[in-house]
Design an enzyme around this catalytic site. Sequence first.
Site, mmCIF file in Angstrom:
data_model
loop_
_atom_site.group_PDB
_atom_site.id
_atom_site.type_symbol
_atom_site.label_atom_id
_atom_site.label_comp_id
_atom_site.label_asym_id
_atom_site.label_seq_id
_atom_site.Cartn_x
_atom_site.Cartn_y
_atom_site.Cartn_z
ATOM 1 N N ARG A 149 0.812 -1.217 0.000
ATOM 2 C CA ARG A 149 0.000 0.000 0.000
ATOM 3 C C ARG A 149 0.846 1.269 0.000
ATOM 4 O O ARG A 149 0.527 2.239 -0.704
ATOM 5 C CB ARG A 149 -0.958 -0.018 1.193
ATOM 6 C CG ARG A 149 -1.850 1.211 1.308
ATOM 7 C CD ARG A 149 -2.463 1.643 -0.013
ATOM 8 N NE ARG A 149 -3.182 0.576 -0.697
ATOM 9 C CZ ARG A 149 -3.568 0.645 -1.963
ATOM 10 N NH1 ARG A 149 -3.284 1.717 -2.688
ATOM 11 N NH2 ARG A 149 -4.219 -0.351 -2.521
ATOM 12 N N GLU A 175 5.018 39.384 -7.811
ATOM 13 C CA GLU A 175 3.654 39.193 -8.291
ATOM 14 C C GLU A 175 3.035 40.559 -8.580
ATOM 15 O O GLU A 175 3.098 41.464 -7.744
ATOM 16 C CB GLU A 175 2.839 38.463 -7.222
ATOM 17 C CG GLU A 175 1.390 38.231 -7.605
ATOM 18 C CD GLU A 175 0.600 37.594 -6.484
ATOM 19 O OE1 GLU A 175 0.379 36.376 -6.539
ATOM 20 O OE2 GLU A 175 0.219 38.310 -5.531
#
Length: 281
Positions: free
Chosen positions: A99, A199
Amino acid sequence: MKTKDELIDDLLELAFAEDIGDGDHTTLSTIPAEEKGRQHLLIKEEGIFAGIDIARKVFRKLDPELEMTVFINDGEHVKPGDIAFEVKGSVRSLLIAERTMLNILQRMSGIATMTNRYQERLAGLNTKVLDTRKTTPGMRLLEKEAVKIGGGENHRIGLFDMILIKDNHVDFAGGIKQAVQRARDYCKKNGKNLKIEVETRNLKEIEEALEAGADRIMLDNFTPELTAEAVKLIDHRAETESSGGITLDNLREYGETGVDYISVGALTHSVKGLDMSFKAF
């Protein structure tokens, strides 16, 4: 600061600790300790395979005596029915590792597949797809590696390897000029050689970022039309990056503006794992 290998080892320690606990009692109670066997990784969905190195680390960490034979490597296109690798050794070890190995490979392959789809939409253009920091805690290095395997590029690994001055930084610092100057002074004082990205929200802020000497300018939530105008204004004086509201449907339109990079958070924060299973044979 920890190395990549140390961080991955920490991840596997945690993965095994939360999954195995004080023992896989199903396997321990039903499978004799001396039982040997083989399992192979069966691909059940078309996509890009990613994670062979980490799969090897999973098996080696749990049981160094497990023997792995690889048939498909990272970056290769896979389809249902393909066998990526086989592993032989202790059946208990194979079942216990299953898993953890699958969780990692399915996610990495899903990310590589998604990235490949995005980058293919930009075929013939110079624009590259970038990831973001919107990653699964603890899995960042592996998820960003999967982006590279899928044909994209990494934006930055974390907060430490690039300076990204976002709107909140600008507002708290009193403006773009002040924020960039403080960043430059900080780097000089601390011996850091880091790219500075800013930004921006409009053309005025782009002009301020250019005047401040930013290395890269992020065009946040610009329309394709405004992006084209911004790219023309910047005129190669800084790298350009589009971000926000970009999907597979409009990706090509943004790329055709001539922007250098397009960052896509969806590559890692909402991707579907590639279907595969680990079967005895």
